[in-house]
Design an enzyme around this catalytic site. Structure first.
Site, PDB file in Angstrom:
ATOM      1  NE  ARG A 131      32.482 -36.271  66.249  1.00  0.00           N
ATOM      2  CZ  ARG A 131      33.010 -37.312  66.894  1.00  0.00           C
ATOM      3  NH1 ARG A 131      33.281 -37.210  68.195  1.00  0.00           N
ATOM      4  NH2 ARG A 131      33.254 -38.432  66.270  1.00  0.00           N
ATOM      5  CE  LYS A 158      36.653 -38.422  64.273  1.00  0.00           C
ATOM      6  NZ  LYS A 158      37.573 -38.443  65.420  1.00  0.00           N
ATOM      7  CD  GLU A 180      41.330 -34.083  71.673  1.00  0.00           C
ATOM      8  OE1 GLU A 180      40.904 -35.244  71.580  1.00  0.00           O
ATOM      9  OE2 GLU A 180      40.841 -33.128  71.045  1.00  0.00           O
TER      10      GLU A 180
HETATM   11  C1  LIG Z   1      37.601 -38.788  66.794  1.00  0.00           C
HETATM   12  C2  LIG Z   1      38.398 -38.144  67.862  1.00  0.00           C
HETATM   13  C3  LIG Z   1      38.241 -38.481  69.224  1.00  0.00           C
HETATM   14  C4  LIG Z   1      37.335 -39.589  69.692  1.00  0.00           C
HETATM   15  O1  LIG Z   1      35.994 -39.351  69.423  1.00  0.00           O
HETATM   16  P1  LIG Z   1      34.938 -40.541  69.416  1.00  0.00           P
HETATM   17  O2  LIG Z   1      33.678 -39.896  68.965  1.00  0.00           O
HETATM   18  O3  LIG Z   1      34.836 -41.044  70.798  1.00  0.00           O
HETATM   19  O4  LIG Z   1      35.456 -41.579  68.488  1.00  0.00           O
HETATM   20  C5  LIG Z   1      38.976 -37.771  70.160  1.00  0.00           C
HETATM   21  N1  LIG Z   1      39.841 -36.805  69.792  1.00  0.00           N
HETATM   22  C6  LIG Z   1      40.038 -36.471  68.496  1.00  0.00           C
HETATM   23  C7  LIG Z   1      41.005 -35.401  68.163  1.00  0.00           C
HETATM   24  C8  LIG Z   1      39.310 -37.126  67.496  1.00  0.00           C
HETATM   25  O5  LIG Z   1      39.511 -36.778  66.215  1.00  0.00           O
END
Ligand SMILES: *Cc1c(COP(=O)(O)O)cnc(C)c1O
Length: 341
Positions: free
Chosen positions: A82, A184, A220
């Protein structure tokens, strides 16, 4: 060496400086070997691309002690891939997967006395990140980059059990279609800060963001993906090219299908159908699942039948199974657990 003298069950979710961090620099088209250092301060140009144009991406994962006393982390290969995708979208270089995992392992090993003991509910949160470090004043990607990994012990996300939270439908958007919602990057968080402060001021725990183009579909929250459960026990999770592909959510879906024998649908979820679901949860590394009891849409309340006291029954099964896999009471799928010590 002995465990640090820390009250593990009461540390909360804040930064605690640990002994060592990993640093590697990228210059003239190549990464250097990388090393563990003691200095927690970063020294870069005042005109660094990260400071002027927010060229930075990050990851988050945890190391923890399993029931049989090993220190492990969960699916770090997915964090590595990722980070690679996030970096590519911001025109940053790739960290090879083996370099990423080696950096994570070295950082945890060097701070092993900060890994909370089994049963404390606390974990060691690991933060790998990369940023453009040399000066750019015209808008373009940096030429030089720094990749760092630090870790910090964090307390149990829920003290005294996971109480369902109340969230609101946000009037702010998180991510544009064809934008950067799926990576991210710090930039996605900078612009969510006002929305979350405003939500807290209004008495809500989180924002539910809808799709920016039509405001009809569930995306989300600022930092967690949604899972819903239908009245006939199907697990439903929103599909969209502008949500962040949560590793927790992908793992829960696997658990739902392969451990619990549940049907799973990954599809567009219209906000209009949310009132028909039986359970709702937010998933991410920090809490695994936070149950949602209530969603407020401009004064209209959706109250899930699971109520405001406990997780819904299917959410609870998903939570118990995934945390059981992580802690070593339930056999993990091949490759999910990386043993560090
Ligand atoms: C990090 C993150 C998540 C959760 O991802 P995980 O890999 O499960 O920790 C969900 N949404 C956003 C916007 C994120 O930055």
């Amino acid at each position: 060496m002995a465990k640090k003298d820390i009250d593990w069950s009461n540390i909360g979710f804040g930064y605690i400086k640990t002994d060592k961090r990993y640093v590697s620099n990228y210059k003239n088209g190549a990464w250097d070997e990388g090393a563990l250092i003691e200095d927690d301060k970063v020294t870069i140009s005042e005109c660094a691309c990260v400071l002027q144009y927010a060229q930075t991406v990050f990851e988050g994962l945890k190391a923890y002690t399993t029931e049989d006393g090993h220190v492990v982390c969960f699916r770090p290969d997915l964090n590595a891939s990722r980070l690679k995708d996030s970096a590519a979208r911001l025109e940053m270089p790739t960290i090879p997967e083996d370099k990423f995992i080696d950096a994570v392992v070295k950082t945890v090993e060097a701070n092993i006395d900060y890994v909370p003991p089994y049963g404390s509910g606390a974990t060691l949160y690991i933060r790998p990140y990369m940023f453009g470090s040399d000066a750019v004043i015209g808008v373009k990607p940096a030429n030089e980059y720094q990749f760092r990994v630090f870790c910090t012990p964090v307390g149990p996300y829920f003290k005294g059990g996971a109480k369902p939270i109340t969230i609101r439908v946000s009037d702010f958007d998180r991510a544009a279609p064809h934008g950067t919602g799926h990576i991210k990057a710090g930039l996605n968080y900078a612009m969510s800060l006002h929305a979350i402060v405003d939500a807290h001021n209004q008495g809500y725990d989180e924002n539910m963001y809808l799709d920016a183009a039509t405001r009809t579909k569930v995306e989300e929250t600022g930092g967690a993906n949604f899972i819903f459960v239908t009245k006939d026990n199907k697990v439903v999770t929103p599909k969209s090219s502008s949500i962040l592909p949560s590793i927790t959510r992908r793992s829960l879906i696997y658990v739902a299908e392969h451990y619990l024998g549940l049907e799973v649908e990954e599809r567009e979820v219209y906000f209009d159908e949310v009132k028909n679901f039986a359970e709702c949860g937010l998933c991410g590394t920090a809490a695994v699942i936070s149950p949602v009891g209530k969603i407020v849409d401009h004064g209209k309340e959706i109250c899930f039948p699971s109520g405001m006291e406990e997780m819904g029954p299917i959410t609870k099964k998903l939570y118990d199974t995934l945390t059981g896999i992580q802690m070593g009471h339930i056999e993990a799928p091949e490759g999910w657990i990386k043993v560090i010590k």
